[in-house]
Design an enzyme around this catalytic site. Structure first.
Site, PDB file in Angstrom:
ATOM      1  N   ASN A  81       0.801  -1.219   0.000  1.00 42.97           N
ATOM      2  CA  ASN A  81       0.000   0.000   0.000  1.00 42.97           C
ATOM      3  C   ASN A  81       0.836   1.272   0.000  1.00 42.97           C
ATOM      4  OD1 ASN A  81      -1.632  -2.036   2.194  1.00 42.97           O
ATOM      5  ND2 ASN A  81      -2.583  -1.462   0.253  1.00 42.97           N
ATOM      6  N   VAL A  88       1.782   7.154   0.601  1.00 42.85           N
ATOM      7  CA  VAL A  88       0.948   6.161   1.263  1.00 42.85           C
ATOM      8  C   VAL A  88      -0.419   6.134   0.605  1.00 42.85           C
ATOM      9  CG1 VAL A  88      -0.083   5.490   3.447  1.00 42.85           C
ATOM     10  CG2 VAL A  88       2.154   6.556   3.409  1.00 42.85           C
ATOM     11  N   CYS A  89      -0.921   4.941   0.343  1.00 44.49           N
ATOM     12  CA  CYS A  89      -2.222   4.817  -0.327  1.00 44.49           C
ATOM     13  C   CYS A  89      -3.190   4.109   0.613  1.00 44.49           C
ATOM     14  CB  CYS A  89      -2.068   4.040  -1.622  1.00 44.49           C
ATOM     15  SG  CYS A  89      -3.603   3.733  -2.471  1.00 44.49           S
ATOM     16  N   ILE A  90      -3.850   4.876   1.470  1.00 42.29           N
ATOM     17  CA  ILE A  90      -4.908   4.283   2.283  1.00 42.29           C
ATOM     18  C   ILE A  90      -6.142   5.157   2.172  1.00 42.29           C
ATOM     19  CG2 ILE A  90      -3.597   2.925   3.936  1.00 42.29           C
ATOM     20  CD1 ILE A  90      -3.583   5.307   5.772  1.00 42.29           C
TER      21      ILE A  90
END
Lengths: 167, 672
Positions: A81, A88-90
């Site tokens: 992720n 950051v990919c959330i």
């Protein structure tokens, strides 16, 4: 009286300083600019990232908290992720309008009630439990799913690197 | 690097000038020599740019101090774009390309850079914790100087265009006009920021002022750009070099426009739909607005879901997203019923009303115009069928009172049941969906459907609702609510029975069309009303569960029935009497839901008003739809049809009962 974004960031900074969550340190890079923060995140115990201390930058938009901040690890990371460049990919960091990966529930998205603390806690849990469905780093996602041993090995190496221990 | 470059440049210039003097020995021949030599001139030009650059640095030091990294980055980025555009502009004016022309463009770029920097600085004000006097003096003087320069250059361009006709000065005049608007908007922003800084409390309306400033300035800019493109296209060629800034300006303007609209809507909702949080509620919550993390002392609003925020925080959030920040309840989907829908989320029934209210709000129509017409229509025909009013009137007191319809029947028919007080609906019913022309109703088909839905059996309904409630939440007031619901049901049942009877009477009267006996019909209808009530109650009915399920699905069904009525308008007798039938069944139960809902809130909370209005909406819709559909069929109803219709109705209800799961809000909202 300063702008509302600034006041909110100051309040959050105060809160984080007075009552810091475990394994997380965060604060503005300089007192002059409250819109750029540096955070140190300890790798969660019992995971392959245990023992590591990962530095990250948080960039806040002028209209925070209506828009989410951007977060980027400033160290090398290998995680399903986290993009190769450290972003950051959330879902908590995505405004409800956009859905880069096309799978996120709006209930998980950014809203003004979220905070730096919640973001960082989400990142910690993301480190502990990667979401292999989201392909920010496809190589990492595949490796995490299929060759866990190898993934753990890379993670351990990263941990040592962040601590300055030669691997 | 810069120092190296400038010193190299200085050295080159010295060499060129020294060389000229060395060769010609005198001033004038030396100057002639330099101007004749292209190489020398090139060096001189470069020196000129270096000087301009250094002058710029000096001015920056004076007016802005050191630039922040972000400022420098933005400046560089914009500068390159502007440079490209300038080169494009050169192509249009390639005929009069000369050093003076280049110098003018250099000045323009130079001034533009300072405009951008001033903008950045002012935007930074809001984010900066401390600002000294130096900052204010610098920004104010910079803005003043820029404004004056822009003005003079604009006037110069204007005058020269007047005197010499359209030349390249046209471009400059336009560019400086744009820059003047930039100065104006920056100055306004500066004043607003500075004013906020002087106060100790947050200035609530600043965001609104900023928004309108943006809108007005954006509009002026768009007009300027369009005008310029038009003029240029007429005189020279299509000015490619303004397309990029024009595109961004139009985009910003569009965004500002949308923002203003959203903001206005948010403010309107804020003012009308959501109640101010009372000090008590504030005390019960932790008293901190979770958006800005500050204490809520005044000006806070309570959302339908019970969450409390600052009015201003909420407004700026609603500009982007129409959901509750905490629980993400979509407030636009439930604009009318919302104030009450959530404090006691009895979504099985209340959600239906809410969803219906939303559907009503979706298509606004002039109520003021609609009401009088309906007044006429009903006033003319309803007196014969008193019973028609009650089911609606009970839930829509405000509307019917406004319309001047005597609804005494509502209290007569229940026969001893305590008439439960309904809170007065707010005077404004913002939206009613259907246009007035369809509202002239022949009375009997309007009522006929009431006959058909089987009266819900109280015991069945109560158990079912119990489960429902348990599913939804363990509410403390559950028992009370159940009881009220029961009473309501009975009342409605009786009302329905009364209407049914009246209906039968009228229909039979109509069927003997050749022998019109109006007075007799009325009389007989009055006589038989009481009997029919009993009859209707005793009539075997499908389970009350079906009815309750219908309440949940009612929105859906009314939607489908609408479709049906549209689909087969020509089949007069059968298919078009059918839809209204279904619909009216829905109304009955739906009204039921609305009322009990409303009552529960009257007990518990302060928000009953909006719920009342929601039921106004729902019944309003239904009435209208019915009038619309049934007016077609009114001419030739037959008695046999009614029984057939009843059968269908029962079948329909049974079908509905199969899919009776309290999925509530999602289902309701999805169907609108």
């Amino acid at each position: 009286m300063a702008g509302s974004a600034l006041r909110r960031l100051m309040a959050e900074y105060k809160q984080l300083t007075l009552d810091p969550p475990e394994g997380i340190v965060a604060g503005p890079v300089s007192e002059d600019n409250f819109f750029e923060w540096e955070a140190l995140i300890a790798g969660p115990e019992g995971t392959c990232f245990e023992g590591g201390v990962f530095p990250a930058r948080l960039l806040f938009p002028p209209d925070y908290p209506l828009s989410p901040p951007k977060m980027k690890f400033t160290c090398d990371m290998f995680h399903p992720n986290i993009f190769a460049d450290g972003r950051v990919c959330i879902s908590i960091l995505h405004a409800p309008g956009d859905d880069p990966m096309g799978y996120e529930l709006s209930a998980e998205r950014w809203s003004p009630v979220q905070s730096v603390e919640k973001i960082l806690l989400s990142v910690v849990s993301m480190l502990a439990e990667p979401n292999a469905e989201s392909g920010a780093n496809v190589d990492a996602a595949i490796m995490w799913r299929e060759r866990r041993e190898e993934f753990n090995e890379i993670a351990k190496r990263l941990v040592r690197k962040t601590l300055g221990i030669p691997s | 690097m810069q120092i190296l470059l400038s010193s190299v440049c200085l050295a080159l210039t010295s060499i060129v000038i020294g060389n000229a003097y060395y060769q010609k020995k005198q001033f004038y021949p030396a100057v002639v020599y330099i101007t004749k030599s292209n190489a020398s001139m090139a060096v001189i030009y470069i020196q000129f740019f270096v000087i301009v650059f250094m002058f710029g640095k000096l001015l920056r030091k004076i007016f802005l101090g050191t630039l922040r990294a972000a400022e420098f980055e933005h400046l560089l980025e914009r500068f390159w774009y502007a440079l490209t555009e300038t080169c494009l502009a050169f192509t249009v004016f390639r005929d009069d390309f000369n050093p003076r022309f280049v110098a003018l463009f250099t000045v323009l770029l130079f001034l533009k850079s300072f405009h951008w920097l001033a903008e950045e600085r002012v935007d930074f004000m809001e984010r900066s914790p401390v600002l000294g006097w130096l900052f204010h003096i610098r920004v104010a003087s910079l803005l003043g100087v820029l404004g004056i320069l822009d003005y003079f250059l604009l006037m110069h361009a204007y005058n020269s265009t007047l005197v010499r006709g359209p030349t390249v000065q046209l471009v400059f005049g336009f560019e400086y006009a744009i820059l003047l608007t930039v100065v104006a908007s920056t100055a306004i922003k500066y004043v607003l920021h500075a004013a906020e800084m002087r106060t100790d409390v947050p200035w609530e309306n600043k965001a609104v002022f900023l928004l309108y400033t943006e809108l007005v300035i954006g509009l002026i800019k768009v007009i300027l750009y369009v005008l310029f493109v038009f003029i240029m296209a007429k005189i020279y060629a299509l000015p490619m070099f303004v397309f990029r800034p024009m595109f961004f300006t139009i985009r910003n303007f569009k965004k500002a426009l949308i923002d203003v609209i959203m903001s206005r809507r948010a403010i309107r909702n804020m003012n009308t739909l959501y109640p101010d949080a009372t000090p008590e509620e504030l005390r019960l919550s932790d008293n901190i607005c979770i958006i800005c993390r500050e204490d809520m002392i005044n000006h806070s609003k309570k959302l339908p879901c019970g969450h409390i925020f600052h009015t201003t925080c909420l407004r700026s959030w609603f500009q982007r997203q129409q959901t509750c920040p905490t629980c993400r309840l979509n407030i636009l989907r439930t604009p009318n019923a919302n104030s009450t829908a959530i404090p006691r989320p009895e979504e099985g029934v209340g959600g239906g009303a809410a969803g219906q209210g939303a559907a009503a709000a979706a298509t606004p129509a002039p109520v003021a115009a609609a009401a009088p017409i309906r007044n006429q229509a009903n006033g003319a025909e309803i007196p014969r069928v008193d019973g028609a009013a009650p089911p609606n009137a009970a839930s829509v007191p405000g509307l019917f009172e406004n319309m001047g319809i005597g609804n005494a029947g509502s209290n007569n028919l229940p026969g001893g049941l305590p008439s439960i007080p309904t809170t007065a609906a707010p005077p404004n019913f913002p939206t009613l969906p259907l246009p007035p022309p369809f509202m002239i109703p022949p009375p009997f088909p309007f009522i006929a459907p009431y006959a058909v839905p089987p009266p819900p059996m109280p015991s069945d309904l109560s158990t079912l609702s119990d489960e429902e409630l348990k599913l939804l939440e363990g509410n403390e007031r559950r028992n009370v609510e159940e009881r009220i619901k029961l009473l309501r049901n009975i009342e409605l049942m009786l009302n329905a029975a009364g209407i049914l009877m009246n209906n039968y009477q009228i229909i039979t009267a109509r069927l003997q069309t050749t022998v019109p006996l109006p007075t007799e019909t009325v009389a007989s209808s009055n006589n038989t009303t009481n009997n029919t009530i009993n009859n209707t109650n005793e009539r075997p009915s499908t389970s009350a569960a079906a009815a309750a399920a219908l309440a949940e699905n009612q929105l859906h069904t009314s939607g489908t029935s609408n479709v049906a009525s549209v689909a087969k308008p020509t089949v007069l007798t059968e298919s078009s009497t059918h839809p209204p039938l279904q619909k009216h069944g829905d109304v009955t139960i739906e009204d039921l839901g609305g009322e009990e809902h409303e009552y529960g809130v009257t007990q518990g909370g302060d928000a009953a008003q909006v719920s009342a209005s929601s039921s106004v909406h729902t019944s309003g819709i239904e009435i209208c739809t019915d009038d619309k559909t049934t007016s077609v069929t009114a001419e030739q109803p037959e008695n046999t049809e009614l029984s057939e219709l009843r059968k269908r109705r029962l079948k329909f209800l049974e079908e509905n009962s199969k899919m009776s799961t309290p999925t509530t809000t999602t289902e309701n909202t999805s169907s609108d």
